[in-house]
Design a protein around this motif. Structure first.
Motif, PDB file in Angstrom:
ATOM      1  N   MET A   8      36.041  28.885  39.072  1.00  0.00           N
ATOM      2  CA  MET A   8      37.005  29.155  40.122  1.00  0.00           C
ATOM      3  C   MET A   8      37.772  30.456  39.848  1.00  0.00           C
ATOM      4  SD  MET A   8      37.887  28.099  42.950  1.00  0.00           S
ATOM      5  CE  MET A   8      38.926  27.325  44.078  1.00  0.00           C
ATOM      6  N   ILE A   9      37.981  30.789  38.572  1.00  0.00           N
ATOM      7  CA  ILE A   9      38.724  32.008  38.252  1.00  0.00           C
ATOM      8  C   ILE A   9      37.981  33.247  38.741  1.00  0.00           C
ATOM      9  CG2 ILE A   9      37.796  32.267  35.909  1.00  0.00           C
ATOM     10  CD1 ILE A   9      41.372  33.134  37.033  1.00  0.00           C
ATOM     11  N   TYR A  10      36.643  33.194  38.738  1.00  0.00           N
ATOM     12  CA  TYR A  10      35.863  34.331  39.241  1.00  0.00           C
ATOM     13  C   TYR A  10      36.080  34.509  40.738  1.00  0.00           C
ATOM     14  CZ  TYR A  10      33.504  34.039  34.757  1.00  0.00           C
ATOM     15  OH  TYR A  10      33.233  34.010  33.418  1.00  0.00           O
ATOM     16  N   PHE A  11      36.144  33.406  41.451  1.00  0.00           N
ATOM     17  CA  PHE A  11      36.379  33.473  42.892  1.00  0.00           C
ATOM     18  C   PHE A  11      37.760  34.046  43.179  1.00  0.00           C
ATOM     19  CE2 PHE A  11      37.977  31.498  46.823  1.00  0.00           C
ATOM     20  CZ  PHE A  11      37.093  32.072  47.716  1.00  0.00           C
ATOM     21  N   LYS A  12      38.772  33.584  42.440  1.00  0.00           N
ATOM     22  CA  LYS A  12      40.128  34.092  42.632  1.00  0.00           C
ATOM     23  C   LYS A  12      40.202  35.587  42.315  1.00  0.00           C
ATOM     24  CE  LYS A  12      42.429  29.763  41.380  1.00  0.00           C
ATOM     25  NZ  LYS A  12      43.305  29.124  40.386  1.00  0.00           N
ATOM     26  N   ALA A  13      39.556  36.000  41.229  1.00  0.00           N
ATOM     27  CA  ALA A  13      39.554  37.412  40.858  1.00  0.00           C
ATOM     28  C   ALA A  13      38.867  38.245  41.934  1.00  0.00           C
ATOM     29  CB  ALA A  13      38.856  37.604  39.510  1.00  0.00           C
ATOM     30  N   PHE A  14      37.730  37.762  42.436  1.00  0.00           N
ATOM     31  CA  PHE A  14      37.013  38.477  43.489  1.00  0.00           C
ATOM     32  C   PHE A  14      37.861  38.561  44.752  1.00  0.00           C
ATOM     33  CE2 PHE A  14      34.250  38.333  47.226  1.00  0.00           C
ATOM     34  CZ  PHE A  14      33.552  39.518  47.052  1.00  0.00           C
ATOM     35  N   LEU A  15      38.518  37.480  45.098  1.00  0.00           N
ATOM     36  CA  LEU A  15      39.331  37.431  46.309  1.00  0.00           C
ATOM     37  C   LEU A  15      40.488  38.434  46.244  1.00  0.00           C
ATOM     38  CD1 LEU A  15      39.563  35.736  48.957  1.00  0.00           C
ATOM     39  CD2 LEU A  15      41.215  34.334  47.730  1.00  0.00           C
ATOM     40  N   VAL A  16      41.232  38.431  45.157  1.00  0.00           N
ATOM     41  CA  VAL A  16      42.394  39.310  45.040  1.00  0.00           C
ATOM     42  C   VAL A  16      41.967  40.766  44.832  1.00  0.00           C
ATOM     43  CG1 VAL A  16      44.420  39.859  43.627  1.00  0.00           C
ATOM     44  CG2 VAL A  16      43.944  37.502  44.282  1.00  0.00           C
ATOM     45  N   GLY A  17      41.031  41.001  43.916  1.00  0.00           N
ATOM     46  CA  GLY A  17      40.559  42.365  43.701  1.00  0.00           C
ATOM     47  C   GLY A  17      39.931  42.953  44.952  1.00  0.00           C
ATOM     48  N   ASN A  31      48.819  35.721  36.983  1.00  0.00           N
ATOM     49  CA  ASN A  31      48.566  34.380  36.445  1.00  0.00           C
ATOM     50  C   ASN A  31      47.537  33.618  37.278  1.00  0.00           C
ATOM     51  OD1 ASN A  31      50.502  34.953  34.517  1.00  0.00           O
ATOM     52  ND2 ASN A  31      52.104  33.782  35.531  1.00  0.00           N
ATOM     53  N   TRP A  32      47.547  33.835  38.582  1.00  0.00           N
ATOM     54  CA  TRP A  32      46.636  33.116  39.466  1.00  0.00           C
ATOM     55  C   TRP A  32      45.253  33.759  39.515  1.00  0.00           C
ATOM     56  CZ3 TRP A  32      44.218  33.921  44.296  1.00  0.00           C
ATOM     57  CH2 TRP A  32      43.726  32.754  44.897  1.00  0.00           C
ATOM     58  N   ALA A  33      45.188  35.097  39.604  1.00  0.00           N
ATOM     59  CA  ALA A  33      43.912  35.779  39.846  1.00  0.00           C
ATOM     60  C   ALA A  33      43.323  36.440  38.609  1.00  0.00           C
ATOM     61  CB  ALA A  33      44.090  36.813  40.944  1.00  0.00           C
ATOM     62  N   GLY A  34      44.044  36.511  37.521  1.00  0.00           N
ATOM     63  CA  GLY A  34      43.509  37.122  36.301  1.00  0.00           C
ATOM     64  C   GLY A  34      43.103  38.568  36.507  1.00  0.00           C
ATOM     65  N   ALA A  35      41.852  38.893  36.160  1.00  0.00           N
ATOM     66  CA  ALA A  35      41.364  40.269  36.222  1.00  0.00           C
ATOM     67  C   ALA A  35      41.354  40.824  37.644  1.00  0.00           C
ATOM     68  CB  ALA A  35      39.964  40.364  35.625  1.00  0.00           C
ATOM     69  N   GLY A  36      41.331  39.976  38.646  1.00  0.00           N
ATOM     70  CA  GLY A  36      41.390  40.447  40.022  1.00  0.00           C
ATOM     71  C   GLY A  36      42.693  41.148  40.335  1.00  0.00           C
TER      72      GLY A  36
END
Length: 119
Positions: free
Chosen positions: A1-10, A55-60
């Motif tokens: 899920m963290i990859y999805f969040k990072a992709f979404l925000v980035g 905190n929510w999106a990490g690398a994104g």
């Protein structure tokens, strides 16, 4: 899920930059985007808004340009708390030193290894 969040925000950050350039008849240049996003990231960080996004999106949230502004602002804030007002001048660069060094070293290596064409 963290990859999805990072992709979404980035992806949203990149989309915003592209829309700014496309919808303003190129009056907003990539240089304007760079300065605006880094400054915006620093301002949102100082206001305490950007850290929850990190905190929510990490690398994104940390890899795009606003993340660099966030790193500079957090470094300056921590250095001011530890060293006083003079920490504001060095804290941001100390916090971003690893990323800046990596960009310089890898940029130099790529330039040395490959011969760019001047078409």
């Amino acid at each position: 899920m963290i990859y999805f969040k990072a992709f979404l925000v980035g992806g949203a950050i990149c989309l915003l930059g592209q829309l700014l350039m496309d919808l303003t008849s190129h009056k907003i240049t990539p240089a304007h985007i760079l300065v605006g996003f880094v400054s915006g990231g620093a301002l949102l960080s100082a206001l305490g808004v950007y850290q929850p996004l990190v905190n929510w999106a990490g690398a994104g949230a940390t890899v795009p340009l606003p993340g660099f502004g966030h790193a500079l602002a957090q470094g300056a804030i921590k250095a001011v708390q530890a060293k006083g007002l003079l920490g504001a001048f060095a804290g941001g660069l100390q916090a971003a030193a690893v990323g800046l060094t990596a960009a310089i070293v890898f940029g130099y290596l790529i330039a040395a290894l490959f011969n760019p064409r001047g078409d």
